[in-house]
Design an enzyme around this catalytic site. Structure first.
Site, PDB file in Angstrom:
ATOM      1  N   ARG A 264      23.037 -27.921  37.494  1.00 32.09           N
ATOM      2  CA  ARG A 264      21.903 -27.433  36.714  1.00 32.09           C
ATOM      3  C   ARG A 264      22.140 -27.534  35.214  1.00 32.09           C
ATOM      4  O   ARG A 264      22.204 -26.521  34.503  1.00 32.09           O
ATOM      5  CB  ARG A 264      21.545 -26.000  37.105  1.00 32.09           C
TER       6      ARG A 264
ATOM      7  N   ARG B 156      15.470 -11.921  44.527  1.00 30.36           N
ATOM      8  CA  ARG B 156      15.151 -12.593  43.254  1.00 30.36           C
ATOM      9  C   ARG B 156      13.771 -13.246  43.287  1.00 30.36           C
ATOM     10  O   ARG B 156      13.126 -13.380  42.251  1.00 30.36           O
ATOM     11  CB  ARG B 156      16.197 -13.685  42.973  1.00 30.36           C
TER      12      ARG B 156
ATOM     13  N   CYS C 275      20.528 -19.326  40.490  1.00 29.63           N
ATOM     14  CA  CYS C 275      21.130 -19.725  41.755  1.00 29.63           C
ATOM     15  C   CYS C 275      22.245 -20.716  41.536  1.00 29.63           C
ATOM     16  O   CYS C 275      22.137 -21.631  40.726  1.00 29.63           O
ATOM     17  CB  CYS C 275      20.074 -20.400  42.636  1.00 29.63           C
TER      18      CYS C 275
ATOM     19  N   ASP D  13      12.750 -26.470  46.942  1.00 28.12           N
ATOM     20  CA  ASP D  13      12.737 -25.030  47.220  1.00 28.12           C
ATOM     21  C   ASP D  13      12.299 -24.706  48.652  1.00 28.12           C
ATOM     22  O   ASP D  13      12.327 -23.541  49.056  1.00 28.12           O
ATOM     23  CB  ASP D  13      11.814 -24.299  46.230  1.00 28.12           C
TER      24      ASP D  13
ATOM     25  N   LYS E 185       6.390 -17.097  41.303  1.00 29.02           N
ATOM     26  CA  LYS E 185       7.554 -16.781  40.463  1.00 29.02           C
ATOM     27  C   LYS E 185       7.724 -17.830  39.380  1.00 29.02           C
ATOM     28  O   LYS E 185       7.927 -17.510  38.212  1.00 29.02           O
ATOM     29  CB  LYS E 185       8.809 -16.739  41.349  1.00 29.02           C
ATOM     30  N   ASN E 186       7.627 -19.098  39.768  1.00 30.89           N
ATOM     31  CA  ASN E 186       7.933 -20.162  38.807  1.00 30.89           C
ATOM     32  C   ASN E 186       6.808 -20.397  37.799  1.00 30.89           C
ATOM     33  O   ASN E 186       6.972 -21.195  36.874  1.00 30.89           O
ATOM     34  CB  ASN E 186       8.284 -21.463  39.541  1.00 30.89           C
TER      35      ASN E 186
END
Ligand code: UD1
Length: 418
Positions: free
Chosen positions: A121, A397, A116, A305, A22-23
């Site tokens: 952030r 997600r 999230c 994560d 995903k990243n």
């Protein structure tokens, strides 16, 4: 709204293939805006973050077409430099588009990002980096507004090695005039993957994976076919689930080196792990022993994560552990939920103090964020009795076909609409 119903207590056996990261995919999709040629991203994961990124690209005027699991992006039609709040709020990675949109249009207007809810952030490092390349930035009613005449390469020192800021600056610098050097850059494998893509497109980037990334600006970029790296966090999540439930699980298409910090901890716990090229087999048939301490760190340290998942594992190990979260302030939201399942955890500031219990008990719990949700799923699979995990949209997600993969391994998990 959907939920998972899980009947726990079954060992996991079998083999599954790890999804594409995903990243990696998210910044790669942002990079497609930099060319008028077509970019084909192969084996894209079926997750909401990707779908939302595709919606944003479509909003910018790009054409995005799925061909099976491959995604073809044609940005020759891109004609819009604005991402409205309803789209940006669904996906934090919308901020990665600042770099490529400003490069393409010399202006960008993007609503403050979502994603999230795992802490403040901030995006200050992204913005400071872009300013160093000559971008003028103002903030208007919740929007970041960027303008520039030309982008000019420069030296940028990041206050901390932010993954997103490193990627965003790479995207802005790749077609800037002159050379950009990012110092104290993040070293995550996904940044190397972005470098690999950009170089396939004709860019001149080197150093990704080290703390100094050097980007020599080029005039144009071309299209390409690109297969991003496997998802080390999905792989780690399955390994931890297998360690918690017991059994023998093989992961295919995985890069062991990218999760060596996790493999090290799992071996310390007592798991048997075999690595063979791009396969990892984890075997465990007994209650594991706690590792004393785990601290999240930027790569190559233990990933934030995987913090929730490894904490869940510690909850049912023999002994005590301290887990320290150094990156995001509110990444312990899943703890009260694990307590409902019988975990003995106390959180003080950045530390979770865990005393191992024999096993989890099934309970109804709520997923508050992506990785915390994944930890609850693993806990429920390992628990005695039935659990319900509510609000699984967070899990969707980042994990594609999670319940299919777990059922393939023998897990008793179903998705139900509520
Ligand atoms: C990325 C990952 C996310 C992972 C995180 C850390 C993506 C899409 N997401 O998120 O899954 O959890 O890396 O490995 O790749 N910071 C600032 N100012 C900034 C930017 C960041 O202070 O402008 C701080 C953050 O608060 C945090 C630390 O830097 O404490 C690391 O964050 P960062 O690496 O930027 O995470 P993301 O890129 O958002």
């Amino acid at each position: 709204m959907e939920k998972y119903i899980i009947n726990g207590g079954k060992e996991l056996y079998g083999s599954i293939e790890v999804q594409t990261a995903k990243n990696s995919v998210l910044p790669i999709l942002a990079a497609t805006v930099l060319t008028d040629d077509k970019v084909r991203v192969l084996n894209v994961p079926n997750i909401t973050d990707v779908k939302n990124m595709v919606k944003i690209l479509s909003r910018l005027g790009c054409k995005a077409v799925f061909d099976g699991n491959d995604l073809m992006i044609d940005s020759s039609t891109a004609d819009c430099h604005e991402i409205p709040s309803e789209l940006a709020h669904e996906l934090r990675s919308s901020v990665f588009l600042l770099g490529s949109v400003i490069s393409r249009f010399r202006m960008a207007k993007i609503a403050y990002p979502g994603g999230c809810d795992i802490g403040l952030r901030p995006v200050d490092l992204h913005l400071t980096g872009l300013k160093r390349l000559g971008v003028e930035i103002t903030e208007e009613n919740g929007y970041i507004v960027c303008k520039c005449d030309t982008l000019k390469g420069n030296e940028i020192m990041l206050d901390c090695p932010s993954v997103g800021a490193t990627e965003n600056i790479m995207l802005a610098a790749v077609k800037a005039e002159g050379v950009t050097v990012i110092k104290n850059a993040a070293r995550e494998p996904e940044i190397e993957d972005l470098q690999r893509l950009l170089n396939c497109m004709g860019a001149k980037v080197r150093g990704a994976g080290s703390s100094s990334v050097v980007i020599e600006g080029v005039k144009t970029l071309k299209g390409c076919d690109f297969h991003p790296i496997p998802d080390r966090i999905e792989a780690g999540t399955f390994l931890v689930a297998a360690a918690m439930c017991g059994g023998e699980v093989e992961l295919k298409r995985v890069c062991a080196e990218n999760i060596s910090s996790l493999l090290h901890k799992l071996r310390e716990n007592g798991c048997k792990i075999r690595v063979n090229n791009d396969k990892i087999v984890l075997e465990n048939h007994r209650r594991l022993t706690s590792v004393k301490s785990i601290e999240t760190q930027p790569y190559p340290g233990f990933p934030t994560d995987l913090q929730a998942q490894i904490t869940a594992l510690c909850c049912i190990c023999r002994g005590q552990s301290i887990i320290t979260e150094n990156l995001f302030e509110t990444r312990f939201k899943y703890v009260p939920e694990l307590r409902k399942m019988g975990a003995d955890i106390t959180v003080i500031n950045r530390n979770a103090f865990v005393r191992g219990v024999e096993r989890f008990r099934g309970a109804t719990v709520v997923a508050h964020d992506l990785r915390g949700g994944a930890a609850l799923v693993s806990a429920a699979l390992a628990a005695e009795g039935k659990s319900e995990i509510l609000d699984i949209s967070h899990v969707d997600r980042g994990y594609g076909s999670l319940e299919y993969k777990l059922r393939k391994l023998g897990g008793d998990i179903v998705r139900v609409s509520v």
